[in-house]
Design an enzyme around this catalytic site. Structure first.
Site, PDB file in Angstrom:
ATOM      1  N   HIS A  78      -7.733  -1.215   5.776  1.00  0.00           N
ATOM      2  CA  HIS A  78      -7.406  -0.560   7.046  1.00  0.00           C
ATOM      3  C   HIS A  78      -7.491  -1.553   8.213  1.00  0.00           C
ATOM      4  CE1 HIS A  78      -8.870   3.448   5.091  1.00  0.00           C
ATOM      5  NE2 HIS A  78      -7.783   2.969   4.526  1.00  0.00           N
ATOM      6  N   HIS A 237      -0.612   7.468   5.612  1.00  0.00           N
ATOM      7  CA  HIS A 237      -1.796   6.686   5.260  1.00  0.00           C
ATOM      8  C   HIS A 237      -1.516   5.759   4.077  1.00  0.00           C
ATOM      9  CE1 HIS A 237      -5.927   5.440   5.340  1.00  0.00           C
ATOM     10  NE2 HIS A 237      -5.848   5.420   4.013  1.00  0.00           N
ATOM     11  N   ASP A 241      -2.108   1.772   4.127  1.00  0.00           N
ATOM     12  CA  ASP A 241      -2.801   1.010   3.074  1.00  0.00           C
ATOM     13  C   ASP A 241      -1.929  -0.129   2.556  1.00  0.00           C
ATOM     14  OD1 ASP A 241      -5.192   2.428   2.961  1.00  0.00           O
ATOM     15  OD2 ASP A 241      -4.539   3.735   1.325  1.00  0.00           O
ATOM     16  N   HIS A 264      -3.557   0.470  -4.393  1.00  0.00           N
ATOM     17  CA  HIS A 264      -4.064  -0.878  -4.147  1.00  0.00           C
ATOM     18  C   HIS A 264      -3.806  -1.827  -5.314  1.00  0.00           C
ATOM     19  CE1 HIS A 264      -5.822   0.703  -0.551  1.00  0.00           C
ATOM     20  NE2 HIS A 264      -6.567   1.554  -1.221  1.00  0.00           N
TER      21      HIS A 264
HETATM   22 ZN   LIG Z   1      -6.716   3.868   2.935  1.00  0.00          ZN
END
Ligand SMILES: [Zn+2]
Length: 306
Positions: A78, A237, A241, A264
């Site tokens: 973030h 969001h 990310d 991720h």
């Molecule tokens: Zn996040």
């Protein structure tokens, strides 16, 4: 010329790590030209630094962790997303514990913190990583790719059959030549199903998670007072990310990112795949009157514009 940037003077904040639940102090300090972004742990015996680069990613379980030796810095995405949004190239980030504070679960508090001290242009030219051919990675049904584009565009799609998710957009495409990251993306918070929290706690994750730093979802409703900040906050969001994870390439990308159910792990796999294929990218700078791609000047990110 588009120049590199750092912050005008040091700035500090205190928060908690969303996964560790531990209190942490963060100090951001100006860094010299071409220094890049570096995390420094100040709670270790001697200050230990970890460069904010994809090669140092060591864990991608529910957040992105970077490590050097036995020193780790967790949940960097973030903050890195905010730094991309503000066009910060060089910065030293000191932490008094192993995790970047989660603040309110979005990138907006980092934007506010940095804007409170200001941003300065440095003399060296800003370097961009320009995508010159498509690179795609997959994992099961999930995929992520980068392809050439004159500017930076990002799309994301998630698939989840849930009464709450079904009420809101699961797809978004943002072209940052005409979309303000600060206004349209930075305030999007992390989110999760309340019933999945015990599973995360069982693997020592989300120990600091609360409605102060995440959107909590129960059977068919959002638990937080006030609901969502954007109608498409969930998908925004995921873009926030991805932007943070991609900033671990060390330079802002000129190209288009497309993510489908990616997270991720896949974002990092994409960064590694790209860096391995040296014919898929080059490094470019822009002088006074230079233009790129189809003829539009590159926009230097501004708090109010990019
Ligand atoms: Zn996040």
């Amino acid at each position: 010329m588009l120049c590199q940037r750092t912050i005008r003077k040091p700035v500090h904040a205190i928060g908690i790590g969303v996964h560790s639940g531990r209190k942490v102090r963060i100090s951001m300090r100006p860094a010299g030209e071409n220094a890049g972004i570096t995390f420094v742990r100040t709670d270790t015996e001697a200050p230990a630094s970890v460069p904010a680069l994809a090669q140092f990613v060591s864990d991608t379980t529910l957040s992105t962790t970077i490590s050097s030796g036995n020193v780790q810095v967790a949940t960097v995405e973030h903050l890195l997303s905010a730094l991309w949004g503000l066009g910060i190239d060089n910065l030293v980030i000191e932490l008094s514990a192993e995790e970047v504070p989660i603040m309110d679960g979005s990138a907006a508090p980092f934007i506010d913190l940095i804007n409170s001290v200001g941003i300065v242009n440095q003399s060296a030219a800003k370097q961009y990583l320009r995508i010159t051919r498509e690179i795609e990675v997959k994992q099961g049904d999930a995929r992520a790719l980068l392809r050439p584009y004159a500017g930076f565009k990002a799309s994301y799609t998630f698939v989840a059959d849930h009464p709450v998710y079904n009420r809101y957009p699961k797809q978004a495409t943002l072209d940052f030549s005409c979309t303000s990251y600060c206004d349209e993306v930075s305030r999007a918070r992390s989110f999760g199903l309340v019933k999945e929290l015990p599973q995360a706690h069982a693997i020592n994750r989300c120990l600091g998670s609360s409605l102060h730093n995440a959107i909590g979802i129960e059977d068919d409703q959002i638990v937080n007072d006030g609901g969502l900040r954007y109608n498409d906050e969930f998908v925004k969001h995921k873009l926030l990310d991805a932007i943070g994870d991609l900033y671990l390439l060390g330079r802002p990308v000129l190209g288009e990112f497309v993510g489908f159910m990616s997270g991720h792990a896949l974002n990092n796999k994409l960064a590694h795949a790209l860096l391995r294929c040296e014919d898929a990218w080059d490094v470019v700078t822009f002088g006074e009157n230079e233009r790129h791609g189809v003829g539009e000047p590159i926009m230097q990110p501004e708090a109010s514009v990019f």
